[in-house]
Scaffold this motif. Sequence first.
Motif, PDB file in Angstrom:
ATOM      1  N   UNK A  83       1.875  24.181  59.010  1.00  0.00           N
ATOM      2  CA  UNK A  83       1.741  23.580  57.673  1.00  0.00           C
ATOM      3  C   UNK A  83       3.100  23.583  56.979  1.00  0.00           C
ATOM      4  N   UNK A  84       3.538  22.403  56.593  1.00  0.00           N
ATOM      5  CA  UNK A  84       4.855  22.246  55.973  1.00  0.00           C
ATOM      6  C   UNK A  84       4.724  21.975  54.483  1.00  0.00           C
ATOM      7  N   UNK A  85       5.780  22.327  53.779  1.00  0.00           N
ATOM      8  CA  UNK A  85       5.910  21.981  52.372  1.00  0.00           C
ATOM      9  C   UNK A  85       7.113  21.058  52.251  1.00  0.00           C
ATOM     10  N   UNK A  86       6.936  19.938  51.573  1.00  0.00           N
ATOM     11  CA  UNK A  86       8.019  18.978  51.378  1.00  0.00           C
ATOM     12  C   UNK A  86       8.719  19.238  50.057  1.00  0.00           C
ATOM     13  N   UNK A  87      10.030  19.455  50.123  1.00  0.00           N
ATOM     14  CA  UNK A  87      10.860  19.551  48.924  1.00  0.00           C
ATOM     15  C   UNK A  87      11.687  18.268  48.861  1.00  0.00           C
ATOM     16  N   UNK A  88      11.191  17.299  48.095  1.00  0.00           N
ATOM     17  CA  UNK A  88      11.830  15.979  48.050  1.00  0.00           C
ATOM     18  C   UNK A  88      13.168  15.998  47.345  1.00  0.00           C
ATOM     19  N   UNK A  89      13.426  17.027  46.557  1.00  0.00           N
ATOM     20  CA  UNK A  89      14.656  17.084  45.772  1.00  0.00           C
ATOM     21  C   UNK A  89      15.785  17.830  46.471  1.00  0.00           C
ATOM     22  N   UNK A  90      15.505  18.424  47.611  1.00  0.00           N
ATOM     23  CA  UNK A  90      16.539  19.174  48.329  1.00  0.00           C
ATOM     24  C   UNK A  90      17.122  18.322  49.445  1.00  0.00           C
ATOM     25  N   UNK A  91      18.397  17.990  49.352  1.00  0.00           N
ATOM     26  CA  UNK A  91      19.033  17.133  50.344  1.00  0.00           C
ATOM     27  C   UNK A  91      18.807  15.676  50.017  1.00  0.00           C
ATOM     28  N   UNK A  92      19.630  14.816  50.582  1.00  0.00           N
ATOM     29  CA  UNK A  92      19.531  13.385  50.281  1.00  0.00           C
ATOM     30  C   UNK A  92      18.232  12.769  50.774  1.00  0.00           C
ATOM     31  N   UNK A  93      17.674  13.324  51.867  1.00  0.00           N
ATOM     32  CA  UNK A  93      16.435  12.776  52.399  1.00  0.00           C
ATOM     33  C   UNK A  93      15.238  13.680  52.234  1.00  0.00           C
ATOM     34  N   UNK A  94      15.432  14.819  51.541  1.00  0.00           N
ATOM     35  CA  UNK A  94      14.348  15.774  51.398  1.00  0.00           C
ATOM     36  C   UNK A  94      14.419  16.848  52.476  1.00  0.00           C
ATOM     37  N   UNK A  95      13.645  17.902  52.304  1.00  0.00           N
ATOM     38  CA  UNK A  95      13.645  19.033  53.237  1.00  0.00           C
ATOM     39  C   UNK A  95      12.224  19.529  53.451  1.00  0.00           C
ATOM     40  N   UNK A  96      11.910  19.871  54.683  1.00  0.00           N
ATOM     41  CA  UNK A  96      10.628  20.485  55.022  1.00  0.00           C
ATOM     42  C   UNK A  96      10.837  21.981  55.203  1.00  0.00           C
ATOM     43  N   UNK A  97       9.937  22.794  54.656  1.00  0.00           N
ATOM     44  CA  UNK A  97      10.016  24.225  54.871  1.00  0.00           C
ATOM     45  C   UNK A  97       8.686  24.744  55.387  1.00  0.00           C
ATOM     46  N   UNK A  98       8.754  25.795  56.179  1.00  0.00           N
ATOM     47  CA  UNK A  98       7.556  26.391  56.767  1.00  0.00           C
ATOM     48  C   UNK A  98       7.913  27.781  57.262  1.00  0.00           C
ATOM     49  N   UNK A  99       6.958  28.446  57.872  1.00  0.00           N
ATOM     50  CA  UNK A  99       7.253  29.730  58.512  1.00  0.00           C
ATOM     51  C   UNK A  99       6.473  29.819  59.810  1.00  0.00           C
ATOM     52  N   UNK A 100       6.974  30.634  60.722  1.00  0.00           N
ATOM     53  CA  UNK A 100       6.319  30.854  62.009  1.00  0.00           C
ATOM     54  C   UNK A 100       6.178  32.353  62.228  1.00  0.00           C
ATOM     55  N   UNK A 101       5.269  32.714  63.107  1.00  0.00           N
ATOM     56  CA  UNK A 101       5.123  34.119  63.471  1.00  0.00           C
ATOM     57  C   UNK A 101       6.400  34.591  64.167  1.00  0.00           C
ATOM     58  N   UNK A 102       6.818  35.807  63.876  1.00  0.00           N
ATOM     59  CA  UNK A 102       8.002  36.348  64.533  1.00  0.00           C
ATOM     60  C   UNK A 102       7.817  36.372  66.051  1.00  0.00           C
ATOM     61  N   UNK A 103       6.563  36.469  66.489  1.00  0.00           N
ATOM     62  CA  UNK A 103       6.278  36.477  67.920  1.00  0.00           C
ATOM     63  C   UNK A 103       6.431  35.100  68.560  1.00  0.00           C
ATOM     64  N   UNK A 104       6.495  34.057  67.728  1.00  0.00           N
ATOM     65  CA  UNK A 104       6.675  32.689  68.224  1.00  0.00           C
ATOM     66  C   UNK A 104       8.152  32.507  68.584  1.00  0.00           C
ATOM     67  N   UNK A 105       8.415  32.141  69.823  1.00  0.00           N
ATOM     68  CA  UNK A 105       9.795  32.065  70.305  1.00  0.00           C
ATOM     69  C   UNK A 105      10.585  30.882  69.747  1.00  0.00           C
TER      70      UNK A 105
END
Length: 216
Positions: free
Chosen positions: A41-63
């Motif tokens: 599941x991503x969150x869109x930050x449309x104001x960060x960067x010229x084209x926008x930025x996606x942020x998310x997190x993963x389990x530390x166990x995910x390589x």
Amino acid sequence: MYLPQHFAESDLTEIHRIIRAHPLGMLVRTTSDGLEADHLPFLLDADQGSGGTLIAHVARANSVWKEVQDGADVLVVFRGVDGYVSPNWYPGKLETHRRVPTWNYEVVHAHGKIHVRDDEKFIRGVVARLTHKHEADQAKPWKMGDAPTDYLAEQLSRIVGIEIVLTRLECKRKLNQHRELPDREGAIEGLTSSGNQALAQAMRDTLKAGEAKNPK
């Protein structure tokens, strides 16, 4: 992505709407073993960067966070509404029988460069923003402060943040735009009757947009 002009969506507001309405994205990356995909599941930050930025997190166990190189090119695919369209719904089928089944859908291909963010402040911020967004419609929204401090700290230590700076967005809305009005309206009626209200509404919206651009 095969993208005929009549299905191409270039309105950035509309593209962002699809991403926000369908935030579970498929992150595709290249590894030494070939292509790999993760669903996040991503969150869109449309104001960060010229084209926008996606942020998310993963389990530390995910390589994934160990395997990607900083700044590597990745693709995130977001699927919007979709559904089967029967040729029986087209009035034109009754006249010529020259109609075939199809599948209508919306999809966004978000291209960008990935960065791993393994710092507590960033991770806490990601969780806070995702929680705020997805708890908003709950009668009593859960908030991070509801969890015991030590428990929350332990949970946050088990995840890693990722950030994807977007460089290119492609959006395809295959919603019968190439067909005559009676067939488009027939498909909308058929989808409504079969219970696919979301796809029917998306097709209505394209009709309204077309009428606004080309008033009679």
